[in-house]
Motif scaffolding. Structure first.
Motif, PDB file in Angstrom:
ATOM      1  N   GLU A 105      16.745  74.661  20.298  1.00 35.00           N
ATOM      2  CA  GLU A 105      17.401  73.579  19.568  1.00 35.00           C
ATOM      3  C   GLU A 105      17.607  72.334  20.424  1.00 35.00           C
ATOM      4  OE1 GLU A 105      18.523  72.648  16.563  1.00 35.00           O
ATOM      5  OE2 GLU A 105      17.429  74.314  15.717  1.00 35.00           O
ATOM      6  N   SER A 106      17.105  72.349  21.656  1.00 34.02           N
ATOM      7  CA  SER A 106      17.175  71.139  22.470  1.00 34.02           C
ATOM      8  C   SER A 106      15.953  70.257  22.261  1.00 34.02           C
ATOM      9  CB  SER A 106      17.274  71.511  23.957  1.00 34.02           C
ATOM     10  OG  SER A 106      16.045  72.047  24.431  1.00 34.02           O
ATOM     11  N   SER A 107      14.938  70.753  21.527  1.00 37.05           N
ATOM     12  CA  SER A 107      13.693  69.999  21.389  1.00 37.05           C
ATOM     13  C   SER A 107      13.226  69.986  19.935  1.00 37.05           C
ATOM     14  CB  SER A 107      12.600  70.615  22.270  1.00 37.05           C
ATOM     15  OG  SER A 107      11.378  69.932  22.080  1.00 37.05           O
ATOM     16  N   ARG A 108      12.988  68.782  19.417  1.00 34.87           N
ATOM     17  CA  ARG A 108      12.452  68.666  18.059  1.00 34.87           C
ATOM     18  C   ARG A 108      10.962  68.965  18.014  1.00 34.87           C
ATOM     19  NH1 ARG A 108      10.130  63.462  17.407  1.00 34.87           N
ATOM     20  NH2 ARG A 108      10.536  62.052  19.148  1.00 34.87           N
ATOM     21  N   PHE A 109      10.357  69.266  19.159  1.00 32.14           N
ATOM     22  CA  PHE A 109       8.933  69.575  19.234  1.00 32.14           C
ATOM     23  C   PHE A 109       8.675  71.082  19.250  1.00 32.14           C
ATOM     24  CE2 PHE A 109       9.741  65.526  21.329  1.00 32.14           C
ATOM     25  CZ  PHE A 109       8.905  64.683  20.614  1.00 32.14           C
ATOM     26  N   VAL A 110       9.753  71.885  19.077  1.00 34.47           N
ATOM     27  CA  VAL A 110       9.644  73.347  19.133  1.00 34.47           C
ATOM     28  C   VAL A 110      10.332  73.944  17.910  1.00 34.47           C
ATOM     29  CG1 VAL A 110      10.266  75.430  20.421  1.00 34.47           C
ATOM     30  CG2 VAL A 110       9.601  73.349  21.647  1.00 34.47           C
ATOM     31  N   SER A 111       9.640  74.874  17.216  1.00 35.09           N
ATOM     32  CA  SER A 111      10.258  75.626  16.116  1.00 35.09           C
ATOM     33  C   SER A 111       9.367  76.806  15.773  1.00 35.09           C
ATOM     34  CB  SER A 111      10.460  74.749  14.876  1.00 35.09           C
ATOM     35  OG  SER A 111       9.221  74.458  14.265  1.00 35.09           O
ATOM     36  N   GLY A 112       9.876  77.685  14.926  1.00 39.82           N
ATOM     37  CA  GLY A 112       9.118  78.876  14.567  1.00 39.82           C
ATOM     38  C   GLY A 112       7.885  78.604  13.735  1.00 39.82           C
ATOM     39  N   SER A 113       7.760  77.402  13.159  1.00 38.32           N
ATOM     40  CA  SER A 113       6.580  77.101  12.343  1.00 38.32           C
ATOM     41  C   SER A 113       5.736  75.974  12.921  1.00 38.32           C
ATOM     42  CB  SER A 113       7.033  76.712  10.923  1.00 38.32           C
ATOM     43  OG  SER A 113       7.832  75.543  10.956  1.00 38.32           O
ATOM     44  N   ALA A 114       6.066  75.537  14.134  1.00 40.64           N
ATOM     45  CA  ALA A 114       5.281  74.467  14.759  1.00 40.64           C
ATOM     46  C   ALA A 114       3.942  74.997  15.248  1.00 40.64           C
ATOM     47  CB  ALA A 114       6.066  73.846  15.897  1.00 40.64           C
ATOM     48  N   THR A 115       3.009  74.091  15.458  1.00 42.91           N
ATOM     49  CA  THR A 115       1.680  74.432  15.989  1.00 42.91           C
ATOM     50  C   THR A 115       1.664  74.141  17.477  1.00 42.91           C
ATOM     51  OG1 THR A 115       0.653  73.877  13.882  1.00 42.91           O
ATOM     52  CG2 THR A 115      -0.779  73.945  15.818  1.00 42.91           C
ATOM     53  N   ASP A 129       6.559  75.594  24.649  1.00 44.68           N
ATOM     54  CA  ASP A 129       6.207  76.696  23.751  1.00 44.68           C
ATOM     55  C   ASP A 129       6.510  76.240  22.335  1.00 44.68           C
ATOM     56  OD1 ASP A 129       5.746  79.085  22.461  1.00 44.68           O
ATOM     57  OD2 ASP A 129       7.611  80.033  23.164  1.00 44.68           O
ATOM     58  N   ASN A 130       5.621  75.452  21.759  1.00 44.87           N
ATOM     59  CA  ASN A 130       5.885  74.813  20.468  1.00 44.87           C
ATOM     60  C   ASN A 130       6.129  75.805  19.348  1.00 44.87           C
ATOM     61  OD1 ASN A 130       3.454  73.105  21.915  1.00 44.87           O
ATOM     62  ND2 ASN A 130       5.150  71.823  21.240  1.00 44.87           N
ATOM     63  N   ASP A 131       5.412  76.928  19.322  1.00 46.62           N
ATOM     64  CA  ASP A 131       5.475  77.863  18.195  1.00 46.62           C
ATOM     65  C   ASP A 131       6.375  79.072  18.444  1.00 46.62           C
ATOM     66  OD1 ASP A 131       3.957  79.144  20.075  1.00 46.62           O
ATOM     67  OD2 ASP A 131       2.128  79.258  18.853  1.00 46.62           O
ATOM     68  N   CYS A 132       7.189  79.031  19.522  1.00 45.36           N
ATOM     69  CA  CYS A 132       8.200  80.077  19.789  1.00 45.36           C
ATOM     70  C   CYS A 132       7.597  81.471  19.944  1.00 45.36           C
ATOM     71  CB  CYS A 132       9.260  80.103  18.679  1.00 45.36           C
ATOM     72  SG  CYS A 132      10.323  78.646  18.632  1.00 45.36           S
ATOM     73  N   ASP A 133       6.385  81.553  20.508  1.00 44.55           N
ATOM     74  CA  ASP A 133       5.794  82.884  20.711  1.00 44.55           C
ATOM     75  C   ASP A 133       5.922  83.355  22.150  1.00 44.55           C
ATOM     76  OD1 ASP A 133       3.994  81.281  22.021  1.00 44.55           O
ATOM     77  OD2 ASP A 133       2.214  82.023  20.956  1.00 44.55           O
ATOM     78  N   GLY A 134       6.653  82.600  22.978  1.00 44.37           N
ATOM     79  CA  GLY A 134       6.863  82.988  24.360  1.00 44.37           C
ATOM     80  C   GLY A 134       5.793  82.504  25.311  1.00 44.37           C
ATOM     81  N   LEU A 135       4.763  81.814  24.804  1.00 42.12           N
ATOM     82  CA  LEU A 135       3.662  81.310  25.644  1.00 42.12           C
ATOM     83  C   LEU A 135       3.628  79.790  25.568  1.00 42.12           C
ATOM     84  CD1 LEU A 135       0.923  83.859  24.563  1.00 42.12           C
ATOM     85  CD2 LEU A 135       2.367  83.981  26.598  1.00 42.12           C
ATOM     86  N   VAL A 136       3.150  79.178  26.641  1.00 47.67           N
ATOM     87  CA  VAL A 136       3.075  77.725  26.732  1.00 47.67           C
ATOM     88  C   VAL A 136       1.623  77.278  26.743  1.00 47.67           C
ATOM     89  CG1 VAL A 136       3.642  75.716  28.166  1.00 47.67           C
ATOM     90  CG2 VAL A 136       5.298  77.577  27.919  1.00 47.67           C
ATOM     91  N   ASP A 137       1.284  76.382  25.804  1.00 48.78           N
ATOM     92  CA  ASP A 137      -0.047  75.747  25.742  1.00 48.78           C
ATOM     93  C   ASP A 137      -1.174  76.767  25.640  1.00 48.78           C
ATOM     94  OD1 ASP A 137       1.346  73.409  26.001  1.00 48.78           O
ATOM     95  OD2 ASP A 137       0.851  73.089  28.110  1.00 48.78           O
ATOM     96  N   GLU A 138      -0.895  77.936  25.026  1.00 49.28           N
ATOM     97  CA  GLU A 138      -1.948  78.941  24.915  1.00 49.28           C
ATOM     98  C   GLU A 138      -2.980  78.524  23.870  1.00 49.28           C
ATOM     99  OE1 GLU A 138       0.901  80.211  21.674  1.00 49.28           O
ATOM    100  OE2 GLU A 138       0.965  79.202  23.619  1.00 49.28           O
TER     101      GLU A 138
END
Length: 652
Positions: A315-325, A332-341
């Protein structure tokens, strides 16, 4: 065998009277001599019982001389058909009447002779020394006279309030002026409500008039006081357990707006306990349309806008959520625990560097907009517009430019070290128009908020002023900048997500020549005041240089000698400093933040652009010149400007 009396008949349904000596009958008989002395029986009876069959029994009253206090009455007993010859004779005297108490009894066992007469003696003894008609309470068969030495004291006497129980009942309580008194064993001034009262004209030793004490063993427990301990007991004897001030059992609102009742949670406090199970609710603080900040457990009526589904891991970033790409931006835009995968050609070190001319240019501020456009401002009155790789320097813009903010239209607002403002569009030509501030104090930071064609620009200066400039696009005349308040500190930066989430940072003046870091929080509603939130230690020569607000609950501030603080919720905590190769903390001069795990900063002592991933700092890029300012439209569009006219960008 038949049973009857000589001269005095004893039999069921027959009357019996006392008789004088008479001749016995021809058949065998018992002559019973019943004597009494020192009292007047109210009723005298003789009972005959068959020893072999006790169900065979007869009782008859013996007639007496009313005036005689001592006498002998003779009764003849003959056999009766069907009875045995073995008999038990019981003489009984009653006080006052046959229904009065038994005051004397004598019992013997004898046998009816076949012929002749057998004599027996039954002696009844009781005391009525004062001859008032009531027998003394002493003895095996007590009467009802409590004082057999005084003929005026007996149950029929009139009770008087004279210190004497005249009627032998209830002390003096039934006398005029008598009252109930209660034992006060614990000496607290209240008598035992569970004890029978003592009825008297005067309080006996250890008794008091006031009753109501529900625990006469504890002097702390009594009526007319508040409950003093929450322990499941009635401390004030009002028949209510743990009421005021604890109010146990009273309905209340438990955590999460759940209905509950108060229960003891210790000797001196209660807790509101609910049988309902609250549910967790979440808010969208970063404005990305997905909620992830827990606002706790609620049964009903959660905070406005809260939902029950958590769909945001940051919730500190508007660029991250459970439905983001997932995109290339170090998050980790899509909240899957990985960064830039699985993002093709994502190179975090692929920075580009563009130099403006001449090389003597020093950029102190940068403001990016529209993806690949922005503004630069710096020393010697230099302002430049950036469009892609083209940097166009504005010909004449006096003043050293310290701060900037750009609207979505491309209109830039800048503040100078001499207390001036300027604003222009990318299409404007010619020299900059200067707008006077409130003094010659350096305008060190600014942030704006758009509403249609209007901009509310907030700025801070080195004299501690909070300045508001309301600007309306296309208006024939513009309002002048005005002072909202003056905090009398050297303010260096201001930021916020709305006019009611503003934070300002700088240096607080402690004493002449002594300053310390300070953060101020702006009003959260119309008409509010600025509140000091962070103060450094007195005597520390350290300053805050930059502040960034991601949401009201996520604020970051940096400054001299490694100062780096995070506001999470309402709590400020110290974060790791940027360390120089000399193992000393660097001055962090500026930052830009896109979330708690995507913060970029520039510092003293190194040309590095530093990146903070939520845990530690690492070098993101090392330009050839010193960098002074940062901006960006998102974590995949980072702008850094500095000495030698350098502009460094990361746009993967």
């Amino acid at each position: 065998m038949r049973l009857f009396l000589m001269g005095c008949v004893l039999g069921v349904g027959l009357s019996v009277s006392g008789c004088r000596k008479e001749d016995p009958p021809d058949a065998g008989a018992i002559r019973a001599r019943v004597s009494y002395a020192t009292f007047r029986p109210g009723c005298l009876t003789l009972t005959v019982t068959d020893v072999e069959d006790p169900s065979r029994t007869d009782t008859a009253e013996i007639r007496m001389e009313p005036s005689a206090r001592s006498d002998v009455r003779t009764v003849a007993v003959l056999g009766r058909a069907g009875w045995s010859r073995d008999l038990r004779l019981t003489a009984t005297a009653h006080e006052r009447s046959c229904t009065g108490p038994v005051v004397a009894r004598h019992e013997i066992t004898t046998q009816v002779p076949a012929v002749g007469t057998h004599e027996v003696e039954l002696d009844l003894r009781a005391l009525d020394l004062d001859d008032d008609g009531y027998v003394s309470m002493d003895g095996a068969f007590p009467g009802s006279d409590c004082n057999d030495d005084d003929a005026a004291i007996h149950p029929a006497a009139t009770e008087l309030c004279d210190g004497v129980d005249n009627n032998c009942a209830n002390g003096e309580a039934d006398a005029p002026g008598g009252a109930e008194y209660y034992p006060d064993a614990d000496g607290d001034g209240y008598g035992d409500s569970n004890a029978l009262p003592n009825l008297s004209c005067n309080p006996p030793q250890g008794y008091i008039r006031e009753g109501g004490d529900c625990d006469d063993r504890d002097p702390a427990v009594h009526p007319n006081q508040a409950e003093f301990i929450c322990d499941g007991k009635d401390d004030n004897c009002d028949n209510v357990i743990d009421n005021d001030p604890f109010d146990v059992g009273v309905t209340c609102q438990a955590e999460g707006n759940c209905p509950g009742v108060k229960q003891c949670a210790g000797n001196a406090l209660t807790a509101c306990v609910s049988t309902e199970v609250p549910r967790e609710w979440f808010l969208d603080e970063d404005g990305d349309g997905h909620a992830g900040t827990s606002v706790g457990l609620w049964c009903a009526e959660p905070p406005t806008g809260a939902v029950e589904t958590n769909t945001d891991c940051d919730e500190s970033s508007r660029f991250v959520s459970g439905s983001a790409t997932e995109v290339c931006d170090r998050l980790d835009n899509d909240c899957d625990g990985l960064v830039d995968e699985d993002v093709a050609d994502c190179d975090p070190e692929d920075w580009s560097m563009t130099d403006a001319t001449p090389a003597t240019l020093v950029w102190e501020t940068v403001a990016a907009y529209a993806g690949n456009k922005g503004w630069l401002g710096g020393r010697d009155g230099q302002i430049a517009h950036v469009d892609g790789d083209t940097i166009s320097v504005v010909a004449t813009c006096p003043d050293p430019w310290q701060s900037s903010w750009v609207a979505s239209s491309g209109r830039v607002f800048m503040g100078s070290g001499a207390g001036k403002f300027t604003t222009r569009l990318p299409t404007d030509s010619g020299a900059c128009d200067e707008v006077d501030g409130l003094a010659d104090a350096s305008i060190n930071g600014m942030v704006g908020f758009e509403n249609g064609n209007r901009v509310a620009l907030y700025a801070v200066d080195s004299a501690g002023r909070i300045i508001l400039w309301n600007y309306e696009e296309g208006a024939p005349t513009q309002e002048a900048p005005r002072e909202l308040t003056q905090l009398y500190d050297n303010l260096r930066s201001i930021d916020g997500t709305s006019p009611y989430t503003l934070f300002a940072a700088g240096a607080e003046n402690v004493a002449p020549g002594t300053q310390r870091p300070v953060v101020w929080r702006g009003p959260t509603q119309e008409g509010g005041t600025w509140e000091r939130e962070v103060r450094g230690d007195a005597g520390e020569e350290r300053y805050f240089y930059g502040i960034r607000v991601l949401s009201p609950s996520h604020v970051y501030v940096v400054g001299a000698a490694g100062l780096f603080l995070e506001r999470s919720g309402t709590t400020w905590t110290t974060k790791p400093p940027i360390m120089l190769p000399t193992e000393t903390p660097a001055d962090i001069r500026a930052l830009v933040a896109f979330g708690s795990k995507a913060i970029y900063a520039v510092s003293s002592g190194t040309n590095n652009i530093h990146f903070f991933d939520g845990t530690a700092w690492s070098p993101a890029f090392e330009p050839s010149s010193r960098m002074n300012a940062l901006s960006g439209t998102g974590p995949g569009d980072v702008w850094v400007a500095g000495d030698s006219g350098a502009l460094v960008r990361w746009r993967p």
